[in-house]
Design a protein around this motif. Structure first.
Motif, PDB file in Angstrom:
ATOM      1  N   SER A  37       0.794   0.900  -9.981  1.00  0.00           N
ATOM      2  CA  SER A  37       1.687   0.941 -11.145  1.00  0.00           C
ATOM      3  C   SER A  37       2.614   2.150 -11.089  1.00  0.00           C
ATOM      4  O   SER A  37       3.805   2.052 -11.441  1.00  0.00           O
ATOM      5  CB  SER A  37       0.866   0.968 -12.429  1.00  0.00           C
ATOM      6  N   ALA A  38       2.092   3.297 -10.646  1.00  0.00           N
ATOM      7  CA  ALA A  38       2.921   4.506 -10.577  1.00  0.00           C
ATOM      8  C   ALA A  38       4.058   4.337  -9.571  1.00  0.00           C
ATOM      9  O   ALA A  38       5.153   4.874  -9.764  1.00  0.00           O
ATOM     10  CB  ALA A  38       2.063   5.710 -10.196  1.00  0.00           C
ATOM     11  N   VAL A  39       3.816   3.581  -8.500  1.00  0.00           N
ATOM     12  CA  VAL A  39       4.854   3.355  -7.492  1.00  0.00           C
ATOM     13  C   VAL A  39       5.960   2.488  -8.072  1.00  0.00           C
ATOM     14  O   VAL A  39       7.155   2.767  -7.904  1.00  0.00           O
ATOM     15  CB  VAL A  39       4.242   2.703  -6.235  1.00  0.00           C
ATOM     16  N   LEU A  40       5.580   1.419  -8.779  1.00  0.00           N
ATOM     17  CA  LEU A  40       6.583   0.543  -9.390  1.00  0.00           C
ATOM     18  C   LEU A  40       7.378   1.272 -10.463  1.00  0.00           C
ATOM     19  O   LEU A  40       8.609   1.160 -10.534  1.00  0.00           O
ATOM     20  CB  LEU A  40       5.911  -0.698  -9.979  1.00  0.00           C
ATOM     21  N   ASP A  41       6.698   2.044 -11.288  1.00  0.00           N
ATOM     22  CA  ASP A  41       7.392   2.731 -12.380  1.00  0.00           C
ATOM     23  C   ASP A  41       8.294   3.849 -11.875  1.00  0.00           C
ATOM     24  O   ASP A  41       9.210   4.273 -12.582  1.00  0.00           O
ATOM     25  CB  ASP A  41       6.380   3.277 -13.385  1.00  0.00           C
ATOM     26  N   ALA A  42       8.031   4.327 -10.653  1.00  0.00           N
ATOM     27  CA  ALA A  42       8.914   5.347 -10.083  1.00  0.00           C
ATOM     28  C   ALA A  42      10.313   4.796  -9.818  1.00  0.00           C
ATOM     29  O   ALA A  42      11.265   5.564  -9.642  1.00  0.00           O
ATOM     30  CB  ALA A  42       8.317   5.889  -8.782  1.00  0.00           C
ATOM     31  N   LEU A  43      10.453   3.458  -9.819  1.00  0.00           N
ATOM     32  CA  LEU A  43      11.750   2.841  -9.577  1.00  0.00           C
ATOM     33  C   LEU A  43      12.577   2.693 -10.845  1.00  0.00           C
ATOM     34  O   LEU A  43      13.762   2.358 -10.767  1.00  0.00           O
ATOM     35  CB  LEU A  43      11.552   1.447  -8.951  1.00  0.00           C
TER      36      LEU A  43
ATOM     37  N   ALA B  94       0.471  -8.183 -15.793  1.00  0.00           N
ATOM     38  CA  ALA B  94       0.699  -6.964 -16.574  1.00  0.00           C
ATOM     39  C   ALA B  94       0.723  -5.714 -15.701  1.00  0.00           C
ATOM     40  O   ALA B  94       1.091  -4.637 -16.182  1.00  0.00           O
ATOM     41  CB  ALA B  94      -0.383  -6.822 -17.651  1.00  0.00           C
ATOM     42  N   ARG B  95       0.347  -5.845 -14.427  1.00  0.00           N
ATOM     43  CA  ARG B  95       0.460  -4.700 -13.514  1.00  0.00           C
ATOM     44  C   ARG B  95       1.924  -4.293 -13.325  1.00  0.00           C
ATOM     45  O   ARG B  95       2.212  -3.166 -12.940  1.00  0.00           O
ATOM     46  CB  ARG B  95      -0.162  -5.034 -12.156  1.00  0.00           C
TER      47      ARG B  95
ATOM     48  N   THR C  26       0.818  -1.220   0.000  1.00  0.00           N
ATOM     49  CA  THR C  26       0.000   0.000   0.000  1.00  0.00           C
ATOM     50  C   THR C  26       0.852   1.271   0.000  1.00  0.00           C
ATOM     51  O   THR C  26       0.303   2.370   0.061  1.00  0.00           O
ATOM     52  CB  THR C  26      -0.917   0.017   1.242  1.00  0.00           C
ATOM     53  N   ALA C  27       2.173   1.139  -0.069  1.00  0.00           N
ATOM     54  CA  ALA C  27       3.063   2.301  -0.029  1.00  0.00           C
ATOM     55  C   ALA C  27       2.814   3.217  -1.221  1.00  0.00           C
ATOM     56  O   ALA C  27       2.549   2.775  -2.340  1.00  0.00           O
ATOM     57  CB  ALA C  27       4.524   1.841  -0.029  1.00  0.00           C
ATOM     58  N   THR C  28       2.906   4.519  -0.973  1.00  0.00           N
ATOM     59  CA  THR C  28       2.747   5.509  -2.036  1.00  0.00           C
ATOM     60  C   THR C  28       4.089   5.746  -2.726  1.00  0.00           C
ATOM     61  O   THR C  28       5.142   5.275  -2.273  1.00  0.00           O
ATOM     62  CB  THR C  28       2.239   6.837  -1.460  1.00  0.00           C
ATOM     63  N   ALA C  29       4.049   6.528  -3.803  1.00  0.00           N
ATOM     64  CA  ALA C  29       5.283   6.849  -4.519  1.00  0.00           C
ATOM     65  C   ALA C  29       6.233   7.637  -3.622  1.00  0.00           C
ATOM     66  O   ALA C  29       7.452   7.428  -3.647  1.00  0.00           O
ATOM     67  CB  ALA C  29       4.964   7.625  -5.797  1.00  0.00           C
ATOM     68  N   ALA C  30       5.681   8.556  -2.807  1.00  0.00           N
ATOM     69  CA  ALA C  30       6.528   9.331  -1.893  1.00  0.00           C
ATOM     70  C   ALA C  30       7.163   8.439  -0.837  1.00  0.00           C
ATOM     71  O   ALA C  30       8.318   8.626  -0.454  1.00  0.00           O
ATOM     72  CB  ALA C  30       5.712  10.437  -1.233  1.00  0.00           C
ATOM     73  N   ALA C  31       6.415   7.438  -0.351  1.00  0.00           N
ATOM     74  CA  ALA C  31       6.982   6.513   0.628  1.00  0.00           C
ATOM     75  C   ALA C  31       8.057   5.639  -0.002  1.00  0.00           C
ATOM     76  O   ALA C  31       8.995   5.215   0.676  1.00  0.00           O
ATOM     77  CB  ALA C  31       5.880   5.642   1.225  1.00  0.00           C
TER      78      ALA C  31
END
Length: 511
Positions: A314-320, A377-378, A277-282
């Motif tokens: 998806s946005a959290v994963l792609d931030a990596l 695909a996520r 459940t972590a956000t992109a900022a976390a």
């Protein structure tokens, strides 16, 4: 009317900038003005400093005090400027020696009774003062061990503003005060789990060894109970101790996060495992005021483990994706830009489908093929393309268990010794380059005259590239894996066997 100055440190990410704190007494009207782009917490220093000085027996002047934090355009956050502001004001009033105050960097937050509270980020702040040429720093007693980790720095530990003023020449009698501890409770270091606890799954154990030796990223897919989390938790134990530079970065990140560092630098690689459940900022760090490191930054020089990876946004994963390539996280805000290190090993684990039973011999999967495709695909293709090792982990049967228990098991200490030797081989081969690990070597260098392999050796990956089975990035990652396997096996150059094994590890998952 007097004027005095001292210095403090402003942190933006892990980067510290020296701040000149000036105090000037003028006029007859009482008051205190604080200028120089302070945030809300720093603006409230006026009330903390005046109350702390009064309760320490060295009240501030009733005339107008103007405090300037220079450079004025640099954003300044937090309460770590309290001690510097108080001593600059006392020096301007002649209570303490201005020359003594001006030669020391002061860091610390004041309580209303004059005690000094420990401050987050003390290690990177003292490191910034040292790099700016200062050799003496005054800190709260609760931060003394941490500040002393910076080589060549004289650390003056004080428990209260009264003690600080006495050290700088104030004519006061010392009053014993108990040192205040960090307001954030420290997390004890857990014992690293041993690889010998893993039963079966020889392919996965070998893949972990290769990942540790070359610093490669790993994606494991398998049903619940296959041991994915157990394997990932043992990867940090296979990694060598941190070198001096990495140890300082990891310890600084821990200090910035508000955890106690202690009297010695951290030497073991960290493990971060954020919840899905972590956000992109976390994940990468952020904050509207003071920018804090996220899980990816805290995992630097260690392992970032994402369990149930498809459940992350998806946005959290792609931030990596960008940190995986550059090894740096850059966070832009309107008032500044912060950088954190992000040279971590990513380990992701996923079930093969929403119900988790696809491919399991003892259960039937209830998910239609379209649901399985949507689930995996996520995790975007561009992110998966950056993962060197992708393998399937199966459940252990009773027969496998009996066979595995009869065989000797490899321990984390044994594997770590092999990993240290393999990394030393790679570092020797890469002498004169900016890289020391195979996973950091760019493709053009691997395909260039320094490391080019023969056509017969690369034939399998050449065919895979022609048929679209791997991308050009994937081609280079197979070459990196092949060199790591060769280093582990003690051969001078990868052959067809090592390249084939690397291609299998790259394409070894089923979906």
């Amino acid at each position: 009317m007097g004027h005095a100055r001292t210095h403090a440190v402003a942190l933006l990410g892990l980067t510290g900038a020296l701040v000149e704190v000036e105090a000037d007494i003028s006029g007859q009207l009482p008051g205190m003005i604080l200028i120089g782009l302070p945030d809300t917490a720093l603006s409230e220093a006026k009330q903390r400093v005046r109350a702390a000085a009064k309760n320490s027996g060295c009240s501030l002047t009733r005339n107008l005090l103007t405090i300037n934090l220079s450079p004025a355009a640099l954003p300044k956050h937090g309460s770590g400027f309290d001690l510097a502001i108080a001593l600059a004001c006392l020096a301007a009033d002649g209570v303490v020696a201005p020359a003594s105050v001006s030669s020391v960097v002061h860091i610390g937050e004041l309580a209303l009774d004059g005690r000094l509270r420990p401050t987050r980020g003390m290690l990177p702040a003292v490191l910034a003062a040292s790099r700016a040429g200062y050799t003496t720093v005054m800190v709260p007693a609760g931060n003394a061990d941490e500040a002393a980790l910076v080589p060549g720095m004289r650390v003056i530990a004080v428990t209260s503003l009264r003690d600080a003023a006495i050290w700088h020449g104030a004519q006061l009698q010392p009053i014993p005060v108990d040192a205040m501890l960090l307001p954030v409770e420290s997390v004890p270091d857990a014992e690293e789990p041993d690889l010998a606890d893993v039963v079966g799954n020889d392919d996965a154990i070998l893949a972990l060894q290769i990942a540790a030796a070359g610093g490669h990223h790993v994606f494991m897919i398998g049903p619940p109970g296959a041991g994915k989390t157990m394997l990932a938790a043992r990867l940090p134990g296979l990694l060598p101790d941190l070198d001096a530079e990495a140890s300082l970065e990891v310890s600084s990140l821990r200090s910035l996060n508000g955890q106690r560092v202690g009297a010695s630098l951290i030497v073991r690689p960290p493990l971060e495992s954020p919840h899905h459940t972590a956000t992109a900022a976390a994940m990468v760090g952020g904050g509207s005021g003071l920018i804090r490191p996220g899980a990816a930054a805290r995992a630097s020089h260690g392992v970032l483990f994402l369990d149930e990876a498809p459940e992350f946004q998806s946005a959290v994963l792609d931030a990596l994706r960008q940190p995986l390539e550059s090894g740096v996280i850059t966070i832009h805000r309107a008032n500044g830009t912060a950088q954190f290190p992000a040279r971590f090993q990513l380990v992701m684990a996923a079930n093969p489908c929403p119900c988790g039973q696809f491919g399991a011999a003892d259960h039937d999967c209830t998910c239609p093929p379209s649901a399985r495709r949507r689930y995996l695909a996520r995790i975007s293709g561009p992110l998966l393309d950056r993962i060197d090792i992708q393998l399937t982990v199966s459940r252990i049967t009773a027969a496998h268990l009996r066979l595995a228990e009869a065989e000797p098991r490899v321990t984390s200490a044994m594997v770590r010794a092999r990993v240290v030797d393999a990394r030393a081989t790679a570092a020797e081969r890469l002498t004169g380059t900016p890289w020391s690990l195979n996973s950091h070597v760019p493709g053009p260098w691997l395909r260039g005259p320094h490391a080019r392999l023969g056509g017969a050796t690369t034939a399998p990956i050449d065919r895979a590239l022609e048929l679209g089975g791997i991308t050009m990035r994937g081609y280079d990652r197979v070459l990196r894996l092949a060199w790591t396997i060769a280093d582990l096996e003690g051969v001078s150059r990868p052959g067809a066997e090592q390249v084939g094994q690397a291609l299998y590890l790259r394409k070894g998952r089923t979906s």
